[in-house]
Design an enzyme around this catalytic site. Structure first.
Site, mmCIF file in Angstrom:
data_model
loop_
_atom_site.group_PDB
_atom_site.id
_atom_site.type_symbol
_atom_site.label_atom_id
_atom_site.label_comp_id
_atom_site.label_asym_id
_atom_site.label_seq_id
_atom_site.Cartn_x
_atom_site.Cartn_y
_atom_site.Cartn_z
ATOM 1 N N HIS A 256 49.564 62.582 31.817
ATOM 2 C CA HIS A 256 48.581 62.492 32.906
ATOM 3 C C HIS A 256 47.986 63.839 33.292
ATOM 4 O O HIS A 256 47.553 64.031 34.430
ATOM 5 C CB HIS A 256 49.200 61.810 34.135
ATOM 6 C CG HIS A 256 49.383 60.318 33.957
ATOM 7 N ND1 HIS A 256 50.314 59.592 34.643
ATOM 8 C CD2 HIS A 256 48.744 59.426 33.150
ATOM 9 C CE1 HIS A 256 50.237 58.301 34.269
ATOM 10 N NE2 HIS A 256 49.297 58.186 33.362
ATOM 11 N N TYR B 34 49.262 66.773 33.799
ATOM 12 C CA TYR B 34 50.016 67.721 34.623
ATOM 13 C C TYR B 34 50.661 68.804 33.740
ATOM 14 O O TYR B 34 50.396 68.883 32.544
ATOM 15 C CB TYR B 34 51.046 66.959 35.450
ATOM 16 C CG TYR B 34 50.412 65.970 36.426
ATOM 17 C CD1 TYR B 34 49.445 66.396 37.343
ATOM 18 C CD2 TYR B 34 50.754 64.624 36.420
ATOM 19 C CE1 TYR B 34 48.855 65.508 38.237
ATOM 20 C CE2 TYR B 34 50.172 63.727 37.319
ATOM 21 C CZ TYR B 34 49.224 64.173 38.223
ATOM 22 O OH TYR B 34 48.643 63.289 39.096
ATOM 23 N N CYS C 46 41.048 45.473 41.593
ATOM 24 C CA CYS C 46 39.919 46.128 42.280
ATOM 25 C C CYS C 46 40.168 47.616 42.527
ATOM 26 O O CYS C 46 39.242 48.364 42.826
ATOM 27 C CB CYS C 46 39.639 45.434 43.608
ATOM 28 S SG CYS C 46 41.033 45.496 44.776
ATOM 29 N N ASP D 7 33.380 25.358 57.151
ATOM 30 C CA ASP D 7 32.395 26.280 56.593
ATOM 31 C C ASP D 7 31.094 25.530 56.319
ATOM 32 O O ASP D 7 31.115 24.389 55.840
ATOM 33 C CB ASP D 7 32.908 26.921 55.300
ATOM 34 C CG ASP D 7 32.134 28.196 54.973
ATOM 35 O OD1 ASP D 7 32.751 29.277 55.000
ATOM 36 O OD2 ASP D 7 30.905 28.107 54.721
ATOM 37 N N ASP E 210 34.236 40.224 58.461
ATOM 38 C CA ASP E 210 32.933 40.867 58.333
ATOM 39 C C ASP E 210 31.999 40.595 59.511
ATOM 40 O O ASP E 210 31.074 41.355 59.738
ATOM 41 C CB ASP E 210 32.269 40.438 57.021
ATOM 42 C CG ASP E 210 32.907 41.122 55.819
ATOM 43 O OD1 ASP E 210 32.914 42.359 55.782
ATOM 44 O OD2 ASP E 210 33.417 40.421 54.940
HETATM 45 P P1 ADP Z 1 34.579 37.270 55.738
HETATM 46 O O1 ADP Z 1 34.506 38.264 54.626
HETATM 47 O O2 ADP Z 1 34.664 37.909 57.076
HETATM 48 O O3 ADP Z 1 35.645 36.251 55.504
HETATM 49 P P2 ADP Z 1 32.359 35.783 54.559
HETATM 50 O O4 ADP Z 1 30.968 36.249 54.660
HETATM 51 O O5 ADP Z 1 33.045 35.891 53.268
HETATM 52 O O6 ADP Z 1 33.168 36.490 55.742
HETATM 53 O O7 ADP Z 1 32.432 34.275 54.969
HETATM 54 C C1 ADP Z 1 31.818 33.786 56.097
HETATM 55 C C2 ADP Z 1 31.665 32.292 55.920
HETATM 56 O O8 ADP Z 1 31.301 31.742 57.186
HETATM 57 C C3 ADP Z 1 30.578 31.888 54.941
HETATM 58 O O9 ADP Z 1 31.154 31.094 53.913
HETATM 59 C C4 ADP Z 1 29.579 31.093 55.790
HETATM 60 O O10 ADP Z 1 29.095 29.960 55.095
HETATM 61 C C5 ADP Z 1 30.421 30.667 56.962
HETATM 62 N N1 ADP Z 1 29.654 30.443 58.206
HETATM 63 C C6 ADP Z 1 28.835 31.303 58.836
HETATM 64 N N2 ADP Z 1 28.358 30.764 59.974
HETATM 65 C C7 ADP Z 1 28.892 29.521 60.088
HETATM 66 C C8 ADP Z 1 28.824 28.481 61.043
HETATM 67 N N3 ADP Z 1 28.108 28.615 62.145
HETATM 68 N N4 ADP Z 1 29.508 27.332 60.817
HETATM 69 C C9 ADP Z 1 30.277 27.192 59.709
HETATM 70 N N5 ADP Z 1 30.397 28.168 58.778
HETATM 71 C C10 ADP Z 1 29.726 29.315 58.960
HETATM 72 FE FE1 SF4 Z 2 45.351 47.104 44.005
HETATM 73 FE FE2 SF4 Z 2 45.732 44.884 45.387
HETATM 74 FE FE3 SF4 Z 2 43.339 45.348 44.246
HETATM 75 FE FE4 SF4 Z 2 45.449 44.745 42.757
HETATM 76 S S1 SF4 Z 2 44.473 43.435 44.284
HETATM 77 S S2 SF4 Z 2 44.026 46.410 42.372
HETATM 78 S S3 SF4 Z 2 47.089 45.749 43.856
HETATM 79 S S4 SF4 Z 2 44.293 46.515 45.889
#
Ligand code: ADP
Ligand code: SF4
Length: 677
Positions: free
Chosen positions: A172, A174, A344, A413, A640
């Site tokens: 690696h 080093y 990831c 959803d 999010d």
């Molecule tokens: P996070 O990463 O925070 O989990 P995402 O963007 O991956 O958020 O997922 C948010 C989900 O919420 C989406 O699948 C979207 O369809 C759903 N969503 C957003 N607003 C509403 C709502 N008013 N009713 C039902 N589902 C919703």
């Molecule tokens: Fe690392 Fe977890 Fe992503 Fe795997 S899933 S690469 S262990 S952060």
């Protein structure tokens, strides 16, 4: 419980010199971002892997002396009695669950700038550090003698701390790799010139470690099976090194030359089990057990490696982070419960940032001590009802944890498919494994009768109120902005022709612009480069414009940046760095140099804006505002829609909200790991 017969051999004990691993599951040394800085956190995290069934659990790179200091990355250290005490805590927790503890003794050589200790770094010759404008000191014979003493002392401390396996680490890049390198090692003494001479220091350390601690501890060597690149140590020379040292160590831990491109590559670029062809020859050269990695999560793939005589022990870093209980789940025939690593490298990125590792798939990673989170056990709740709006990673994580806590959970959803952003993003090239974030949680939810998932259900504030559940979690996610606002533009761009402006959400939903496309990346991670590559492969003429200095700049921390830039260049994408897009009229985009302010126009029929995301929190705000008080409604926003961030953040937020639901507020949420004088 009987082990499924086809997986039985994974649970065979393996003798490693004077010690015996209870099975073939071997957590190879991996960075933790904890090291010497967070000893309780580290001990609990490693102990959890042992509890989860790993036969061997190792430290990260463990410095033998203050001249090997990798600040700001929290490496482990065995410099003194304090380090012995701290690492003994780790070894103790590993032993408490029946695993062997390994320690990877390490000297960074010219690689480390010694920011903390301020000692000159040491090299086979004087050469620049990887990161700082300083060079190392050429080692003379007395330095080599001192190094051997430090290594010996560290090996003795390792034994005192209770370790069972002690590494010599000539790879690696080093210090010991410098000695092995044909181009870096210009010595004319017995440590330079022929391969025998270049390998001498590693051999001496192996012999001296064995003589000092070999009665009780196994001595392992970590080595790149295909060398360190032709200029340094060719694949043929690496084979010769293994031939020269073959029986000297008790264990060969094999890696490969290309660290970022192969060994630690993300799933975007490299599949599971990719090291096989490069490491398979080694068992023919040694009778000692061999371990190597491959982001193994499939027990069938593991069994095949053993049966084919490639490996004796299944090495894992990332799969053990994503699921510390992977061996137990295989042993108990619960393979569908495995939380598979998605490749990831978010874990690695945070170590790189000098923080404790975290994991997209495993939100409890790094929280074992300070929050007392267990990856497989959650405390029972008070049995009330919870409505979760949004089945993205935050909502799904919260739903399965709350379900396991005994709550009556409804998750709804608007989309026809669960998974939110994970489902959308996993449709992009190279990101298919990201769907594992959704699939693991759906698999758990399906077996929980108290969790109901409703798709195609767009909920309004009135719907949510009518539902009258005891708790409400809003997990409605975020959308990519269409107005250019982001790091560079503090206000929305005025001059944007609505026609021809796309966002990643449009691309993920199937938009495929052709002709001349400009992509503006003010986000700096994977999204814009992934889209650029996708469109370029479909014959669009792509110009990638970024305010950063290189394509996908933040992916430097996940080890993907070089490959990202390489692939874009090979695909014919024009890369324009240090520029922002500040206008688009449907025919061309206006580009501005971030240093001089000079403008130019770039012909483009489509502009893809990858700048920032807007939380979709309207539902949350509508629900809390009339009532005026958030706690009274028992409503929280998570993921999010609260803080647009990585998928890892959304999963963590869902987990935290679900675990903390009903926790007495007077209880402090987390402990701090630090030295107190
Ligand atoms: P996070 O990463 O925070 O989990 P995402 O963007 O991956 O958020 O997922 C948010 C989900 O919420 C989406 O699948 C979207 O369809 C759903 N969503 C957003 N607003 C509403 C709502 N008013 N009713 C039902 N589902 C919703
Ligand atoms: Fe690392 Fe977890 Fe992503 Fe795997 S899933 S690469 S262990 S952060």
């Amino acid at each position: 419980m009987r082990i499924e017969s086809r997986y039985q051999l994974l649970f065979d004990a393996v003798r490693i010199g004077p010690v015996t691993a209870r099975n073939r599951f071997y957590q190879v040394p991996h960075c933790s971002g904890m090291g010497h800085a967070l000893p309780h956190t580290l001990a609990a995290m490693r102990g959890m892997k042992a509890e989860g069934g790993w036969g061997v659990v190792c430290t990260e790179y463990c410095s033998i002396h203050a001249s090997s200091d990798d600040q700001p990355h929290p490496f482990a250290s065995l410099w003194d009695a304090g380090d012995v005490a701290n690492l003994a805590a780790m070894a103790e927790q590993v032993h408490a669950h029946g695993a062997l503890a390994g320690v990877e003794l390490w000297h960074g050589g010219s690689y480390v700038p010694n920011l903390a200790s301020r000692l000159p770094s040491l090299g086979v010759r004087s050469m620049p550090s990887r990161t700082e404008p300083v060079q190392s000191q050429r080692m003379d014979r007395s330095d080599i003698r001192a190094l051997r003493q430090w290594h010996l002392a560290a090996a003795r401390r390792a034994r005192e701390a209770g370790f069972d396996i002690i590494y010599v680490y000539p790879t690696h890049g080093y210090l010991l790799s410098e000695f092995l390198s044909r181009s870096l090692n210009d010595r004319t003494d017995e440590y330079g010139g022929s391969l025998e001479n270049r390998v001498r220091l590693a051999r001496e350390l192996l012999e001296e470690t064995r003589a000092a601690v070999g009665d009780r501890c196994a001595v392992a060597v970590r080595f790149a099976a295909d060398g360190h690149g032709d200029g340094h140590l060719s694949a043929a020379e690496a084979r010769d090194v293994i031939g020269l040292l073959g029986e000297l160590p008790d264990l060969w831990d094999l890696v490969v030359a290309d660290y970022y491109g192969e060994e630690m590559a993300t799933s975007r670029f490299v599949p599971e089990g990719s090291l096989e062809e490069k490491v398979r020859y080694v068992k023919g050269l040694t009778s000692k057990p061999v371990v190597s990695v491959g982001r193994f999560t499939s027990p069938d793939a593991m069994v095949r490696q053993v049966r084919a005589g490639i490996l004796d022990l299944i090495g894992a870093a990332r799969p053990s982070i994503a699921d510390p209980f992977l061996p137990t789940k295989i042993r108990e025939g619960r393979t569908e419960d495995i939380r598979e690593c998605i490749g990831c490298n978010v874990c690695y990125a945070y170590n790189y940032r000098g923080a404790a590792i975290r994991c997209t798939q495993n939100p409890t990673m790094g929280e074992e001590w300070r929050r007392g989170w267990h990856p497989e056990r959650v405390p029972a709740g008070d049995g009330g009802s919870v409505l979760i709006v949004g089945a993205g990673p935050a909502g799904l994580e919260a739903a399965h944890v709350l379900g396991k806590r005994g709550y009556s959970v409804t998750i709804a959803d608007a989309a026809q498919q669960p998974g939110g952003r994970v489902t959308l993003e996993s449709r992009l090239p190279g990101l298919a494994e990201w769907a594992r974030v959704r699939d693991y949680r759906l698999g758990q939810i399906r077996r929980l009768p108290n969790v109901s998932l409703y798709l195609g259900s767009m909920l309004s504030a009135a719907d949510v109120r009518e539902f009258a559940s005891d708790h409400i979690l809003i997990a409605t996610g975020a959308r990519w902005r269409r107005d250019g606002l982001g790091r560079w533009h503090a206000s929305p761009l005025d001059e944007l022709a609505a026609d021809g402006v796309l966002t990643p959400d449009d691309i993920m939903r199937g938009a495929r612009p052709t002709g001349r496309v400009t992509i503006f990346d003010d986000d700096h991670y994977y999204m814009a480069p992934v889209i650029a590559a996708l469109l370029a492969r479909q014959d669009a003429a792509v110009t990638y414009v970024t305010t950063a200095g290189r394509a996908g700049e933040w992916s430097h921390f996940t080890g993907e940046q070089e490959r990202t830039q390489h692939d874009l260049l090979e695909l014919g994408v024009e890369i324009v760095v240090g520029h922002a897009v500040d206008g688009f009229d449907g025919q061309s985009a206006s580009l501005v140099c971030i240093y001089t302010g000079r403008q130019r126009r770039q012909a483009a029929g489509t502009l893809v804006l990858v700048t920032s995301r807007e939380p979709q929190d309207a539902l949350y705000r509508e629900l809390i505002e009339p009532a005026g008080s958030e706690p009274a409604l028992r409503i929280q926003r998570i993921g999010d829609c609260r803080q647009p961030a990585l998928i890892a953040h959304a999963v963590y937020a869902g987990h935290e909200a679900a675990r903390e639901l009903g926790r007495p507020p007077e209880q402090p949420p987390l402990r701090r790991d630090r030295a107190v004088i």
